[in-house]
Design an enzyme around this catalytic site. Sequence first.
Site, mmCIF file in Angstrom:
data_model
loop_
_atom_site.group_PDB
_atom_site.id
_atom_site.type_symbol
_atom_site.label_atom_id
_atom_site.label_comp_id
_atom_site.label_asym_id
_atom_site.label_seq_id
_atom_site.Cartn_x
_atom_site.Cartn_y
_atom_site.Cartn_z
ATOM 1 N N ASP A 36 0.829 -1.203 0.000
ATOM 2 C CA ASP A 36 0.000 0.000 0.000
ATOM 3 C C ASP A 36 0.864 1.254 0.000
ATOM 4 O O ASP A 36 1.571 1.538 0.971
ATOM 5 C CB ASP A 36 -0.911 0.003 1.236
ATOM 6 C CG ASP A 36 -2.067 -0.968 1.098
ATOM 7 O OD1 ASP A 36 -2.774 -0.900 0.074
ATOM 8 O OD2 ASP A 36 -2.248 -1.799 2.012
ATOM 9 N N HIS A 75 -0.433 -1.078 -4.645
ATOM 10 C CA HIS A 75 -1.703 -0.340 -4.648
ATOM 11 C C HIS A 75 -1.379 1.130 -4.444
ATOM 12 O O HIS A 75 -1.072 1.552 -3.337
ATOM 13 C CB HIS A 75 -2.586 -0.916 -3.532
ATOM 14 C CG HIS A 75 -3.897 -0.206 -3.381
ATOM 15 N ND1 HIS A 75 -4.701 -0.378 -2.279
ATOM 16 C CD2 HIS A 75 -4.558 0.663 -4.188
ATOM 17 C CE1 HIS A 75 -5.789 0.360 -2.410
ATOM 18 N NE2 HIS A 75 -5.721 1.007 -3.552
ATOM 19 N N MET A 77 -2.117 4.546 -3.905
ATOM 20 C CA MET A 77 -3.104 5.536 -3.434
ATOM 21 C C MET A 77 -2.436 6.905 -3.461
ATOM 22 O O MET A 77 -2.138 7.519 -2.433
ATOM 23 C CB MET A 77 -3.577 5.149 -2.023
ATOM 24 C CG MET A 77 -4.501 3.934 -2.036
ATOM 25 S SD MET A 77 -4.715 3.200 -0.417
ATOM 26 C CE MET A 77 -3.289 2.126 -0.377
ATOM 27 N N ASP A 202 -10.328 -5.364 -1.332
ATOM 28 C CA ASP A 202 -9.335 -4.839 -0.384
ATOM 29 C C ASP A 202 -10.046 -4.022 0.686
ATOM 30 O O ASP A 202 -10.697 -3.018 0.378
ATOM 31 C CB ASP A 202 -8.337 -3.966 -1.161
ATOM 32 C CG ASP A 202 -7.256 -3.365 -0.279
ATOM 33 O OD1 ASP A 202 -7.134 -3.765 0.899
ATOM 34 O OD2 ASP A 202 -6.518 -2.490 -0.794
HETATM 35 C C1 DX5 Z 1 -6.474 0.499 2.897
HETATM 36 C C2 DX5 Z 1 -5.522 -0.431 2.207
HETATM 37 C C3 DX5 Z 1 -5.704 -1.859 2.538
HETATM 38 C C4 DX5 Z 1 -5.540 -2.188 4.008
HETATM 39 C C5 DX5 Z 1 -6.388 -3.376 4.316
HETATM 40 O O1 DX5 Z 1 -6.345 1.761 2.338
HETATM 41 O O2 DX5 Z 1 -5.654 -0.310 0.815
HETATM 42 O O3 DX5 Z 1 -4.841 -2.655 1.745
HETATM 43 O O4 DX5 Z 1 -4.234 -2.474 4.385
HETATM 44 O O5 DX5 Z 1 -6.309 -3.641 5.684
HETATM 45 P P1 DX5 Z 1 -7.381 -4.560 6.399
HETATM 46 O O6 DX5 Z 1 -7.321 -5.912 5.751
HETATM 47 O O7 DX5 Z 1 -6.915 -4.578 7.805
HETATM 48 O O8 DX5 Z 1 -8.720 -3.914 6.207
HETATM 49 ZN ZN ZN Z 2 -4.593 -1.739 -0.474
#
Ligand code: DX5
Ligand code: ZN
Length: 246
Positions: A36, A75, A77, A202
């Site tokens: 992430d 990922h 963001m 996710d």
């Molecule tokens: C949130 C991230 C996720 C996060 C998921 O912005 O994209 O990948 O780490 O974490 P859990 O599985 O704990 O919801």
């Molecule tokens: Zn993610």
Amino acid sequence: SPPAIIAPSILSADFAELGKACSDTIHQGADWLHVDIMDGHFVPNMTFGAPVVTKIRSHVERPAAAHGRGTFDCHMMIAEPKRWVRDFKKAGCDLYCFHYEAAVDSTAADSPSGTSSAKTSPKELVRFIHSEGLQAGIAIKPGTPVHVLWEILDNPVKEEVPDMVLVMTVEPGFGGQSFMADQLPKVTALRQKYPNMHIEVDGGLSEKTIDQAADAGANVIVAGSAVFGAADPGQVIKKLREAVDS
Ligand code: DX5
Ligand code: ZN
């Protein structure tokens, strides 16, 4: 659906022991690592950038084939997804998943004089990611309707079509949030149209929520707190896989 791919999110790992956490989770049966990347602009949180990815890459063997074990599923963001493709390729990213919302179709970017726009259309960005030798993914936030993806996916030009769609089941930015089951109709609609595509979910995935996601047709399962918070992460990975493949 294609077979299950379990992708623990290292957002919930111990950042002081990140290399070890990455190699441990692969040895415990994970397929991919979900990495992430947050820039404090696209989402109200920050994680780390390409230099850290370079370092953790050396703790995990490169995948032998596309979508193979050890795939680094990044990922992104971030507000300027096109800007970081090359750095992440160099760092060892295999799959570069950007947000649709960060790359909204901009006619300015497509026009001959439109070089001033920092935005690139999603299909141009997918083409660029592919031209750099990476797999491409496109992610949508909970507020973005799934129909924005149809024209991107129903494109005969293969280089412009993403290899994976990520349907967020929480608002991006933080681990450990509650699963949003109201996002699953997006997964169902995608799976109906694209029986063989990778569809990733996710946010909030655990042994409690996996059945709903699997029934809707998701096959790439991200889990952060459920895996890294478990006493026996290998067992959680196994359960998630069984729910998708059964
Ligand atoms: C949130 C991230 C996720 C996060 C998921 O912005 O994209 O990948 O780490 O974490 P859990 O599985 O704990 O919801
Ligand atoms: Zn993610």
